[in-house]
Design a protein around this motif. Structure first.
Motif, PDB file in Angstrom:
ATOM      1  N   UNK A 206       0.944  -1.261  -0.033  1.00 18.99           N
ATOM      2  CA  UNK A 206      -0.050   0.083   0.011  1.00 18.99           C
ATOM      3  C   UNK A 206       0.821   1.365   0.004  1.00 18.99           C
ATOM      4  N   UNK A 207       2.058   1.098   0.891  1.00 19.20           N
ATOM      5  CA  UNK A 207       2.958   2.503   0.742  1.00 19.20           C
ATOM      6  C   UNK A 207       3.544   2.499  -0.725  1.00 19.20           C
ATOM      7  N   UNK A 208       3.866   1.374  -1.377  1.00 18.85           N
ATOM      8  CA  UNK A 208       4.528   1.467  -2.423  1.00 18.85           C
ATOM      9  C   UNK A 208       3.506   2.263  -3.432  1.00 18.85           C
ATOM     10  N   UNK A 209       2.347   1.851  -3.380  1.00 19.57           N
ATOM     11  CA  UNK A 209       1.421   2.586  -4.371  1.00 19.57           C
ATOM     12  C   UNK A 209       1.163   3.919  -4.120  1.00 19.57           C
ATOM     13  N   UNK A 210       1.454   4.425  -2.972  1.00 18.21           N
ATOM     14  CA  UNK A 210       1.684   5.902  -2.841  1.00 18.21           C
ATOM     15  C   UNK A 210       3.006   6.253  -3.369  1.00 18.21           C
ATOM     16  N   UNK A 211       4.225   5.975  -2.831  1.00 15.08           N
ATOM     17  CA  UNK A 211       5.396   6.077  -3.438  1.00 15.08           C
ATOM     18  C   UNK A 211       6.371   5.017  -3.215  1.00 15.08           C
ATOM     19  N   UNK A 212       7.203   4.501  -4.072  1.00 16.95           N
ATOM     20  CA  UNK A 212       7.999   3.512  -3.898  1.00 16.95           C
ATOM     21  C   UNK A 212       9.075   3.861  -3.243  1.00 16.95           C
ATOM     22  N   UNK A 213       9.473   5.196  -3.329  1.00 14.33           N
ATOM     23  CA  UNK A 213      10.636   5.646  -2.490  1.00 14.33           C
ATOM     24  C   UNK A 213      10.394   6.179  -1.154  1.00 14.33           C
ATOM     25  N   UNK A 214       9.107   6.268  -0.976  1.00 11.33           N
ATOM     26  CA  UNK A 214       8.486   6.380   0.549  1.00 11.33           C
ATOM     27  C   UNK A 214       8.536   5.078   1.174  1.00 11.33           C
ATOM     28  N   UNK A 215       8.509   3.984   0.696  1.00 12.98           N
ATOM     29  CA  UNK A 215       8.588   2.461   1.261  1.00 12.98           C
ATOM     30  C   UNK A 215       9.895   2.522   1.577  1.00 12.98           C
ATOM     31  N   UNK A 216      10.955   2.769   0.645  1.00 15.93           N
ATOM     32  CA  UNK A 216      12.172   2.468   0.780  1.00 15.93           C
ATOM     33  C   UNK A 216      12.759   3.339   1.992  1.00 15.93           C
ATOM     34  N   UNK A 217      12.266   4.900   2.013  1.00 13.14           N
ATOM     35  CA  UNK A 217      12.685   5.553   2.923  1.00 13.14           C
ATOM     36  C   UNK A 217      12.105   4.889   4.387  1.00 13.14           C
ATOM     37  N   UNK A 218      11.109   4.384   4.505  1.00 13.44           N
ATOM     38  CA  UNK A 218      10.435   4.047   5.951  1.00 13.44           C
ATOM     39  C   UNK A 218      11.324   2.811   6.387  1.00 13.44           C
ATOM     40  N   UNK A 219      11.158   2.096   5.442  1.00 12.75           N
ATOM     41  CA  UNK A 219      12.016   0.802   5.847  1.00 12.75           C
ATOM     42  C   UNK A 219      13.377   0.570   6.006  1.00 12.75           C
ATOM     43  N   UNK A 220      13.898   0.811   4.761  1.00  8.81           N
ATOM     44  CA  UNK A 220      15.391   0.978   4.710  1.00  8.81           C
ATOM     45  C   UNK A 220      16.191   2.096   5.636  1.00  8.81           C
ATOM     46  N   UNK A 221      15.510   3.111   5.441  1.00 10.13           N
ATOM     47  CA  UNK A 221      15.972   4.368   5.990  1.00 10.13           C
ATOM     48  C   UNK A 221      15.678   4.454   7.371  1.00 10.13           C
ATOM     49  N   UNK A 222      14.481   4.681   7.866  1.00  5.21           N
ATOM     50  CA  UNK A 222      13.895   4.856   9.244  1.00  5.21           C
ATOM     51  C   UNK A 222      13.965   3.490   9.903  1.00  5.21           C
ATOM     52  N   UNK A 223      13.523   2.510   9.696  1.00  3.58           N
ATOM     53  CA  UNK A 223      13.413   1.484  10.671  1.00  3.58           C
ATOM     54  C   UNK A 223      14.726   0.880  10.816  1.00  3.58           C
ATOM     55  N   UNK A 293       3.212  11.891 -10.740  1.00  6.41           N
ATOM     56  CA  UNK A 293       3.792  12.590 -11.878  1.00  6.41           C
ATOM     57  C   UNK A 293       4.908  13.360 -11.656  1.00  6.41           C
ATOM     58  N   UNK A 294       5.196  14.082 -12.772  1.00  7.98           N
ATOM     59  CA  UNK A 294       6.704  15.080 -12.473  1.00  7.98           C
ATOM     60  C   UNK A 294       6.626  16.039 -11.414  1.00  7.98           C
ATOM     61  N   UNK A 295       5.533  16.741 -11.196  1.00  8.21           N
ATOM     62  CA  UNK A 295       5.287  17.723 -10.359  1.00  8.21           C
ATOM     63  C   UNK A 295       5.240  17.404  -8.979  1.00  8.21           C
ATOM     64  N   UNK A 296       4.790  16.085  -8.636  1.00  6.26           N
ATOM     65  CA  UNK A 296       4.613  15.438  -7.295  1.00  6.26           C
ATOM     66  C   UNK A 296       5.886  14.914  -6.818  1.00  6.26           C
ATOM     67  N   UNK A 297       6.710  14.463  -7.701  1.00  9.98           N
ATOM     68  CA  UNK A 297       8.004  13.856  -7.661  1.00  9.98           C
ATOM     69  C   UNK A 297       8.784  15.172  -7.159  1.00  9.98           C
ATOM     70  N   UNK A 298       8.926  15.933  -8.076  1.00  9.95           N
ATOM     71  CA  UNK A 298       9.988  17.246  -7.908  1.00  9.95           C
ATOM     72  C   UNK A 298       9.451  18.030  -6.519  1.00  9.95           C
ATOM     73  N   UNK A 299       8.266  18.049  -6.292  1.00 16.10           N
ATOM     74  CA  UNK A 299       7.788  18.913  -5.025  1.00 16.10           C
ATOM     75  C   UNK A 299       8.151  18.326  -3.967  1.00 16.10           C
ATOM     76  N   UNK A 300       7.738  16.889  -3.937  1.00 15.31           N
ATOM     77  CA  UNK A 300       8.298  15.949  -2.534  1.00 15.31           C
ATOM     78  C   UNK A 300      10.011  16.104  -2.688  1.00 15.31           C
ATOM     79  N   UNK A 301      10.718  16.018  -3.510  1.00 15.06           N
ATOM     80  CA  UNK A 301      12.143  15.971  -3.440  1.00 15.06           C
ATOM     81  C   UNK A 301      12.417  17.243  -3.145  1.00 15.06           C
TER      82      UNK A 301
END
Length: 462
Positions: A206-223, A293-301
């Motif tokens: 479910x998290x990956x469907x929002x953002x694959x990068x968010x899933x990586x950040x939460x599991x590999x990064x934070x946890x 989309x591009x704007x969402x990715x760049x905005x979050x980045x």
């Protein structure tokens, strides 16, 4: 083959394929393999799956690009054997990052037509439509995004771990201590393992469907940064060097048992919560948050780059301010500065998980990426502890402890380690879980004795 009549006929590989009516994106195939070969393939697939349960590093990005291009990549072993791979609509259980979200043995029988390697990416019609709508970042920008996510969440993990140390340590709750098996990092390892059951197993798709990068950040990064294997190993070395060998043994047993129970509790509670969301028709609420989309990715980045800059700027300022004081503040802020490289190295090492040794890929069930990260971090931490005792100055204490807390604490991980252990324990060959845990602990502790304990005993360091 007649697509209209759905008739089955043998293909050249000896398997029988049945294709649905015209326009259907999937086909259903069943293999006709010798029993011994089928068993061997089954074992290889399970070995690879359990080894990749925790993380596969930047290989997830390559898998994602394969899936977005609509191609299907077969495992090397399958290609070498010349086997056709069964594909079914029910096989689309893996998310776009090709990371396992549950143990391979937890799949229901109706979800499995026959063994399929994790490298086979199959998308259902619904997921294919999602991929068509998704915006694919250029490879360089995608790597940069992952590194920024990992850095920000890694620093947050270090801060959380430090606060849990203080909260449960001798100064406040008094539950943990440097002198007993209940070591200082035990609460953070338990919390991280529990959350891994939520974010890294049940809700990862479910998290990956929002953002694959968010899933990586939460599991590999934070946890991964919230939990630390090197700190756990070093506390047991400190107990053994003082002659408390029983405490060291009990500390490893307690730490492993509580972390393993924490992830099982996390998986169980997360499944209950997810079923509640599905019954109340709230499971689709995350669709509006999708970064597609591009704007969402760049905005979050951009937001994350600003946050990372602020975190580093504040850490530098606080390090200069706290450096001349005797408190542990300077060590914490130095840890925040050096934490991201530890997360990045661990993420890159995770690409070795599930690959095995040599061209033949032997011992695929061993997550060599996680193993190397944990053992190397434990050895470097033991070496720095030896240096602290030998030099015994304030500057050396601050720098060494900051590196241990930040860089090495993020390079090693318990959450990923315990997720892999849990998957092995629930597999058909559950002895692999105990062997993997024993291998990680025994090698790290044994090398730590040579690097840390022996010099302390022989040189008389205090």
């Amino acid at each position: 083959m007649d697509h209209e009549t759905n008739e089955a006929e043998p293909d050249l590989s000896g398997s029988f394929c049945q294709t649905s009516s015209v326009g259907s994106p999937v086909s259903r195939c069943s293999l006709s393999l010798p029993r011994s070969l089928s068993f061997q393939v089954d074992d290889d697939i399970e070995s690879e799956n359990v080894s990749e349960t925790g993380d596969i590093g930047d290989r997830a990005l390559h898998s994602k690009r394969h899936s977005e291009s609509g191609s299907i990549r077969l495992s090397d072993k399958g290609l070498e054997n010349g086997m056709s791979v069964p594909i079914s609509e029910g096989s689309a259980q893996h998310d776009s990052t090709a990371l396992n979200t549950r143990s391979p043995m937890s799949l229901l029988p109706e979800e499995i037509i026959s063994p399929i390697s994790i490298d086979v990416l199959v998308c259902s019609k619904e997921k294919q439509e999602d991929k068509e709508k998704a915006f694919a970042l250029p490879p360089l920008l995608e790597y940069m995004s992952c590194l920024v996510y990992l850095a920000v969440f890694g620093i947050l993990g270090v801060l959380t771990r430090y606060k849990l140390q203080k909260l449960f340590g001798p100064g406040v709750a008094g539950v943990t201590s440097d002198n007993y098996p209940l070591y200082l990092d035990l609460p953070s390892n338990m919390v991280g393992s529990f959350l891994m059951g939520w974010w890294g197993v049940v809700f990862k798709g479910d998290i990956s469907r929002v953002s694959d990068h968010l899933a990586i950040g939460l599991t590999t990064g934070y946890l991964g940064s919230l939990t630390t294997f090197s700190g756990w190993n070093q506390k047991m070395l400190d107990l053994s060097v003082d002659g408390h060998w029983v405490f060291s043994f009990v500390g490893f047993l307690i730490g492993l048992f509580l972390a393993a129970y924490a992830i099982k509790l996390g998986v169980g509670t997360a499944k209950c919560f997810k079923s509640f969301l599905e019954r109340s028709n709230r499971s689709s609420d995350l669709a509006g948050w999708r970064v597609d989309n591009c704007y969402h990715h760049l905005g979050v980045l951009v937001v994350l780059v600003v946050i990372l800059g602020l975190l580093w700027s504040v850490s530098w300022a606080m390090l200069k301010k706290e450096y001349n004081h005797d408190s542990g503040g300077a060590q914490l802020w130095l840890a925040c500065i050096v934490a991201p490289p530890g997360v990045w190295i661990r993420w890159f090492l995770a690409r070795l998980n599930g690959r095995g040794l040599g061209k033949a890929g032997s011992l695929k069930w061993v997550p060599f990426g996680t193993l190397i990260a944990n053992v190397s971090a434990a050895c470097i931490m033991a070496a720095l502890s030896t240096v602290k005792k030998a030099v015994h100055t304030k500057t050396c204490e601050t720098i060494s402890t900051g590196i241990q807390l930040g860089f090495l604490g993020c390079l090693s991980t318990v959450s990923t380690f315990i997720a892999e252990y849990n998957a092995m324990e629930e597999s058909q060959k559950n002895w692999r879980g105990y062997a993997y845990a024993l291998m990680t602990i025994a090698v790290s502790f044994g090398l730590g004795i040579l690097i840390y304990s022996v010099p302390v005993w022989t040189r008389g360091y205090k």
